[in-house]
Enzyme design. Structure first.
Site, short mmCIF file in Angstrom:
data_model
loop_
_atom_site.label_atom_id
_atom_site.label_comp_id
_atom_site.label_asym_id
_atom_site.label_seq_id
_atom_site.Cartn_x
_atom_site.Cartn_y
_atom_site.Cartn_z
N LEU A 1 46.03 -38.58 14.89
CA LEU A 1 45.50 -39.90 14.57
C LEU A 1 44.04 -40.04 15.00
O LEU A 1 43.76 -40.49 16.12
CB LEU A 1 46.38 -40.92 15.31
CG LEU A 1 46.56 -42.28 14.66
CD1 LEU A 1 47.63 -43.05 15.40
CD2 LEU A 1 45.29 -43.04 14.54
N ALA A 2 43.13 -39.65 14.14
CA ALA A 2 41.71 -39.69 14.48
C ALA A 2 40.90 -39.55 13.21
O ALA A 2 40.92 -38.50 12.57
CB ALA A 2 41.38 -38.57 15.46
N GLU A 3 40.19 -40.59 12.87
CA GLU A 3 39.53 -40.63 11.57
C GLU A 3 38.29 -39.76 11.52
O GLU A 3 37.97 -39.16 10.49
CB GLU A 3 39.19 -42.07 11.18
CG GLU A 3 40.42 -42.94 10.92
CD GLU A 3 41.15 -43.40 12.18
OE1 GLU A 3 40.62 -43.20 13.30
OE2 GLU A 3 42.26 -43.95 12.07
N GLN B 1 43.45 -44.98 6.49
CA GLN B 1 44.62 -45.83 6.26
C GLN B 1 44.25 -47.24 5.78
O GLN B 1 44.91 -47.80 4.90
CB GLN B 1 45.49 -45.89 7.51
CG GLN B 1 46.90 -46.33 7.22
CD GLN B 1 47.84 -45.91 8.33
OE1 GLN B 1 47.93 -46.57 9.35
NE2 GLN B 1 48.55 -44.81 8.14
N PHE B 2 43.21 -47.80 6.37
CA PHE B 2 42.67 -49.09 5.92
C PHE B 2 41.15 -49.02 6.10
O PHE B 2 40.64 -48.24 6.91
CB PHE B 2 43.20 -50.25 6.77
CG PHE B 2 44.62 -50.65 6.46
CD1 PHE B 2 44.88 -51.69 5.56
CD2 PHE B 2 45.68 -50.00 7.05
CE1 PHE B 2 46.18 -52.06 5.28
CE2 PHE B 2 47.00 -50.37 6.77
CZ PHE B 2 47.25 -51.41 5.89
N PHE C 1 39.52 -48.86 9.45
CA PHE C 1 39.87 -47.67 10.22
C PHE C 1 39.09 -46.45 9.75
O PHE C 1 39.28 -45.34 10.25
CB PHE C 1 41.38 -47.44 10.21
CG PHE C 1 42.14 -48.65 10.66
CD1 PHE C 1 41.60 -49.50 11.63
CD2 PHE C 1 43.37 -48.98 10.11
CE1 PHE C 1 42.28 -50.64 12.04
CE2 PHE C 1 44.05 -50.12 10.52
CZ PHE C 1 43.51 -50.96 11.48
N TYR D 1 35.84 -46.74 10.08
CA TYR D 1 34.61 -46.85 10.89
C TYR D 1 34.49 -45.77 11.96
O TYR D 1 33.38 -45.33 12.26
CB TYR D 1 34.51 -48.25 11.54
CG TYR D 1 34.46 -49.39 10.54
CD1 TYR D 1 34.06 -49.20 9.22
CD2 TYR D 1 34.80 -50.68 10.93
CE1 TYR D 1 34.02 -50.25 8.32
CE2 TYR D 1 34.76 -51.75 10.04
CZ TYR D 1 34.38 -51.53 8.73
OH TYR D 1 34.33 -52.58 7.84
N PRO D 2 35.60 -45.32 12.57
CA PRO D 2 35.42 -44.23 13.55
C PRO D 2 34.84 -42.97 12.91
O PRO D 2 34.30 -42.13 13.60
CB PRO D 2 36.86 -43.96 14.04
CG PRO D 2 37.63 -45.18 13.74
CD PRO D 2 36.99 -45.79 12.52
N HIS E 1 42.28 -55.17 8.47
CA HIS E 1 43.01 -54.59 7.34
C HIS E 1 42.48 -55.05 5.99
O HIS E 1 43.09 -54.77 4.97
CB HIS E 1 44.51 -54.93 7.43
CG HIS E 1 45.21 -54.26 8.58
ND1 HIS E 1 45.07 -54.66 9.87
CD2 HIS E 1 46.05 -53.19 8.61
CE1 HIS E 1 45.83 -53.88 10.66
NE2 HIS E 1 46.42 -52.99 9.92
C1 TPP Z 1 41.52 -46.65 14.33
C2 TPP Z 1 42.84 -46.92 13.71
N1 TPP Z 1 43.34 -46.06 12.81
C3 TPP Z 1 44.51 -46.31 12.19
C4 TPP Z 1 45.22 -47.44 12.47
C5 TPP Z 1 46.53 -47.74 11.71
N2 TPP Z 1 47.67 -47.67 12.63
C6 TPP Z 1 48.18 -48.77 13.21
S1 TPP Z 1 49.37 -48.43 14.32
C7 TPP Z 1 49.25 -46.77 14.01
C8 TPP Z 1 50.11 -45.81 14.80
C9 TPP Z 1 49.80 -45.90 16.27
O1 TPP Z 1 50.66 -45.08 16.99
P1 TPP Z 1 50.75 -45.15 18.57
O2 TPP Z 1 49.38 -45.09 19.16
O3 TPP Z 1 51.70 -44.09 19.00
O4 TPP Z 1 51.31 -46.59 18.92
P2 TPP Z 1 52.71 -47.21 18.52
O5 TPP Z 1 52.51 -47.90 17.21
O6 TPP Z 1 53.72 -46.12 18.47
O7 TPP Z 1 52.98 -48.20 19.59
C10 TPP Z 1 48.30 -46.53 13.03
C11 TPP Z 1 47.97 -45.20 12.49
C12 TPP Z 1 44.68 -48.30 13.42
N3 TPP Z 1 45.28 -49.44 13.75
N4 TPP Z 1 43.49 -48.03 14.02
#
Ligand code: TPP
Ligand code: TPP
Ligand code: MG
Ligand code: MG
Lengths: 352, 333, 333, 352
Positions: free
Chosen positions: C66-68, C90-91, C94, C96-97, C137
């Site tokens: 999870l890293a843009e 994803q949106f 997101f 911006y990173p 979003h």
């Molecule tokens: C910078 C960023 N990228 C993508 C997202 C979309 N997104 C929302 S929750 C999520 C998963 C997060 O997983 P985790 O950190 O394990 O937390 P959990 O939801 O399991 O509590 C994603 C990809 C976001 N909110 N922010």
């Protein structure tokens, strides 16, 4: 893989072998020595070109030449090198013409050499960003089942950037064939290591990614070759990335524009002079009978010839076509860029 | 180490004017803290923070680890907790790693909390070109900030404004992106630090003119003034915006209505830029007064070029004069 | 699992049209790879990549950490090494990173290497609002990309264009930011996937009109069409840009010159935006044909609001009609 | 600090104490149990409100309630909490009215509670970004010599973001009084842990920053209180940050909009049901004679009262003033915003 606590060293600063050390073959060390002398000469020549106003700026790798040379020597032609602004000597050690590399700092273009032909990425300025590109090249090779290993360089300061983290994590999760070589030269411009990280060793950052981390004496060419060979082999065997921290020192200021006297003592610099990377290989080679006066002279002549060619090449400065501004932004210039090019063309017809 | 006699204007470089503003703000308000890369003992790569650590100590001016998102994100938290951080991005393009923090937090935090908590912080950005720098050291990045609602965006053109507007930025209850035209860091001008802190949001007519209005900010104000001085047979006025957000429609439009002709001069690539905004609003608001289309003289829509090509890229005096020439003078009286 | 009979248009949602484009591109070219957050087994939070991993395997469509910045930076390297990555942010907010990677590398790499190595890659961004989403979003982030020289920026408004332009984007030798109006993901329209891949850079006149031209792209094209249909007693035309960069001056200006009046409709905050650019260039290029100032109907210069306020923020039909009303009809014949 | 290899646990899943465990005081566990029941009830009630269309979406922390409750319980009033979208229950455990928290998900505003009054940051959506803010608050407290400790929450997925890295590094270098609590619930939406990180344990990431890292059973309230107490004490004593990884599980889908069946087996979920955080505290309290039927009823009544108040509060939905669009963007609206407000005002006068 070596134990987490140690720093790998094969040659002592005075050139004696560490007891029990398995040194690289003498011929390889001799080849490395030749490259070290060239690298040192390159740093000196580039510095002189800056003082003469021929180059705008030069970030010297003096003191770090062993890292520069080893990073290039452990790669095959199919591999890739990802250098930073400080790694001109590594690019040259990989075989790229120094003139081509330095036309960037002469102000001609953003990258003077052919990236694809040499499998050397453009020198990266935005810190740590190139590490991700390195992972991408490596991962693509893996997806295509190509035997490519990628050597990605960065400094101690760059380890603080988010992209460093993302690159190491992606590499580990993807098991990408990449070796991260951090040249820990103790400074990020003026900021000393202890204000950059509270970790005992930068190599320990590997733990959090689930990859091996090795700390090596960055002024010991033999140790670097050994550690990097292992890491490259591991990557090539599909076992994934390695983080290597090279313990070294930036002997000069950040660039010629920097004033290191504002933030560090000469005594610190002097203490590192005793760990010079060239001297220890030279001492070992001489002591072991692999480098006589004639060979030493040949090495010096080779470096001098490179420097002379560099001086000539940099002096042979031609104009840069102003239309280069527009030519490569897109494969096919947009209508907007064609209009803008025509405007410039018209201006230049009036006052060429 | 404070300013000499504050009642007398002194000759200062822009770097020194900004340094003095930081020093005076830190003296006036103990919550002001300065941090970033190399801003401590080194005093910044442009020496803008020279001597601040020595004078105020390591708790008021300090180096951080090398991470711009970290710098801006930490500043957000510090502003949440009662401090007024003034952070430096070393060069324009090195602010990009902080973009998410700036766009998603710095700009939006006051609004997110319905104004219950605002972020008084300043992000200083040495910006724009003309210094023969290698790639990534010469970006004109103002459009990214100006388009992001919630930011105040200031771009001084004179050393006096660099001093005064930075004082105002530090006193602002809201976050300010403070764009410093780095090519003028070492230009000397008279600065009177005793004048009251000016409000942010007022443009100034740097040169009156009846025939054409040049609109500029930051590094192109001197270009516009030079072009105005060279324009033969025309009385050319120059408006210096000083602040991009808020925008001073009143001053700009009053002057354009007077002249009926306008040219916007800015270094950034023109497409979807601040220059576009100026041209669009002037075209709309002064429609019935315009004798000719509003022209834009901007950087080309290309990545900032290598040093040997920058003179062709940057909007210079000749290009401004050429643009003035196209303003339909054949129809003019 | 491929498209049904390709010679017949079928009714598809926009999400499905994009899915089909990815599928067809992956079938046609083995170097096309798709990756991002949740694009694998889940098929993306909007199901745009549904079934791709199942059909093409985990090496062609896969989840990343999870890293843009990581996603875009890795894509750069993969494009350097012979693949054609299509990555999903994803949106909008997101992405911006990844801004530094996009602005300093994706946009500049082909130019940096003097064209010796280009980056064929697509960054897909589900963007803009109207879905009642929580903060971050619903951003309309096109100006950031459009201002960044070196990027191609595409914003389809119809499902057929979503299919065709994505195929074109994937085939482009240069990096494309592909902006998907997420509010239309589940709208069904006829799509003929058998038509040839269209070139990028051509606007289209969606509705001819003699009195006013509405200029829109992406999510505001349907708004403009609805306004045109509702405008009483006026013959209103609608131009759909389709591609923001390159910009189709020819089509836009031809239509505006015909009508002498124009309104730009876009969701993003208006300041220093793509709408500013359109208004500025139309004002300049059509100056002598304009009967009234070019109006902009855009989002306000505020952070995207909470769901309960979004209807007041988004440019709707009434606001477009109000803008048309201001176009100086009293002087008209 | 516990050894790097272990996962701290004080209560077994069946509620028996681990031999030799030093449990928190029974009164504290009882208080914690009450909060756990409220947290569970909150998750259920919010889920129901989504199904009724009263809330747009809700990311449930079912299964993670022990982390939620412990994160709040270890803080004093002077401390700060930095929650994510998933941490509604932690905010409520800190004492914020659930109605205020959930007006955000009703669509009224971006943050319904008073951040400064509660010392609870807005719920962060852009992943890991809030960790830097937490470090900033902590560092400011340190610069001002104020005794504030900051509790910063994030998920396993968020550890991959660059901001996670920068936050931990800044905190360690600054010795900032902050505790990072990673709720490793095994998924980032659909992405399982092994595609997020190749590290053996997320707590090991601490090594690379030179800070202690502890892994704790995230479904064991007693262990969480103990580990977090230590970390808070350490931070308060000026010894710097700690990384705590809580081993837990997201029992529901990512949000109600998610379809977890696409990426995980029910059997996996079922296996975690056996490690329920409420049951084990309840079992221990009951077994030790601290929770009789009457007390249990009081706990249930308390939670039920909270749920009833939440239903009423969320149902009492008023209009939001459209001029709120402009009111808070700047302390003083710009001329441009005043113009735009006037435009909207005029529109609303025509069609209110
Ligand atoms: C910078 C960023 N990228 C993508 C997202 C979309 N997104 C929302 S929750 C999520 C998963 C997060 O997983 P985790 O950190 O394990 O937390 P959990 O939801 O399991 O509590 C994603 C990809 C976001 N909110 N922010
Ligand atoms: C993203 C980014 N931020 C800031 C800079 C400015 N800068 C150039 S070199 C440097 C120091 C880098 O230190 P380190 O990584 O240790 O490498 P070294 O110069 O010592 O080789 C800085 C801050 C940059 N190039 N990129
Ligand atoms: Mg360094
Ligand atoms: Mg998770």
């Amino acid at each position: 893989m070596p134990d987490r606590q140690e720093t790998v060293r094969l040659l002592e600063p005075d050139g004696t072998a560490v007891p029990g050390a398995e040194l690289p073959a003498p011929a390889r060390l001799l080849e490395g020595y030749r490259a070290l002398v060239r690298a040192r000469r390159l740093n000196e020549q580039a510095g002189a070109l800056v003082r003469q106003g021929r180059l705008a700026v030069y970030p010297s790798s003096r003191g770090q030449e062993a890292c520069q040379v080893a990073a290039a020597m452990v790669l095959s032609g199919a591999d890739w090198l990802f250098p930073t602004y400080r790694d001109t000597a590594a690019i040259v050690a990989r075989g790229v013409d120094p003139v081509e590399v330095l036309t960037m700092l002469r102000g001609d273009r953003h990258c003077g050499y052919d990236v694809a032909a040499h499998r050397v990425a453009p020198q990266a300025t935005p810190l740590a960003t190139q590490l991700l590109h390195a992972v991408g090249v490596a991962h693509a090779a893996r997806l295509k089942d190509e035997p490519t290993v990628v050597m990605a360089l960065c400094g101690d300061g760059a380890t603080s950037e988010g992209d460093f983290h993302e690159a190491l994590n992606f590499a580990a999760v993807f098991r990408a064939p990449v070796v991260f070589l951090v040249q820990n030269n103790k400074y990020a411009i003026s900021v000393p290591l202890h204000r950059q990280s509270a970790a005992a060793r930068l190599a320990d950052k590997a733990v959090g990614y689930g990859m091996p981390g090795v700390r090596v004496d960055g002024n010991d060419l033999a140790a670097l070759l050994s550690v990097l060979d292992d890491a490259v082999d591991r990557a090539g065997a599909g076992e994934g990335p390695t983080l290597v921290e090279a313990d070294t020192y930036r002997m000069e200021a950040h660039t010629n524009a920097d004033d290191a006297g504002r933030y560090r003592d000469e005594s610190e610099v002097a203490s590192w002079a005793g760990r010079d990377p060239l001297r220890r290989v030279r001492a070992w080679l001489t002591g072991a009978g692999h480098l006589d006066a004639a060979a030493e002279q040949a090495v010096a002549d080779d470096a001098e010839a490179m420097a002379a060619a560099l001086r000539t090449g940099i002096a042979a400065e031609g104009p840069v076509d102003p239309e280069e501004l527009f030519a490569h932004v897109y494969a096919h210039p947009t209508p907007q860029l064609r209009e803008q090019r025509d405007l410039l063309r018209a201006e230049l017809e009036v006052t060429p | 180490m404070s300013t000499a006699d504050p009642t007398e204007p002194v000759k200062l470089t822009m770097a020194r004017s900004i340094n003095t503003a930081l020093r005076d703000a830190m003296t006036a308000d103990p919550t002001v803290v300065v941090f970033g890369e190399d801003v401590g003992p080194l005093g910044g790569v442009f020496r803008v923070t020279d001597g601040l650590t020595a004078q105020f100590g390591d708790r008021r001016c300090f180096d951080t680890p090398l991470a711009e998102s970290g710098i801006v994100g930490t500043a957000v938290g510090m502003a949440m907790n009662g401090l007024r951080p003034v952070v430096e991005m070393q060069f324009d393009a090195f602010a990009y790693p902080a973009f998410e923090q700036i766009a998603s937090h710095v700009a939006k935090f006051g609004n997110r909390t319905s104004g219950r908590m605002r972020l008084p912080m300043v992000i200083r950005v040495p910006y724009a070109g003309g210094i023969g720098g290698v790639e990534h050291h010469c970006d004109s990045s103002e459009a990214y900030y100006a388009h992001t609602a919630g930011l105040t965006v200031v771009a001084p053109a004179t050393n006096a404004d660099a001093y005064g507007l930075l004082r105002a930025a530090i006193e602002s209850p809201d976050p300010v992106v403070f764009l410093e035209p780095k090519k003028h860091y070492f230009t000397k001008e008279e600065v009177n630090t005793a004048v009251p802190v000016p409000p942010i949001g007022r443009a100034v007519l740097r040169r009156p003119g009846a025939d054409v209005t040049l609109i500029a900010y930051g590094p192109t104000v001197p270009v516009a003034l030079a072009a105005a001085a060279e324009a033969e047979g025309l009385d050319v006025g120059v408006v210096d915006l000083r602040s991009i957000v808020p925008f001073d429609d009143e001053t700009v439009c009053a002057q354009v209505r007077r002249t009926g002709r306008a040219v916007v001069v800015a270094e950034a690539p023109g497409f979807a830029s601040v220059a576009s905004e100026i041209a669009a609003r002037v075209s709309e608001r002064c429609f019935h007064h315009l004798e000719a289309p509003v022209r834009r003289v901007t950087g080309f829509d290309v990545p900032y070029p290598p040093p040997k090509l920058e003179q062709h890229h940057l909007p210079g005096v000749d290009r401004v004069l050429d643009a003035i020439d196209t303003l339909g003078w054949e129809d003019a009286a």
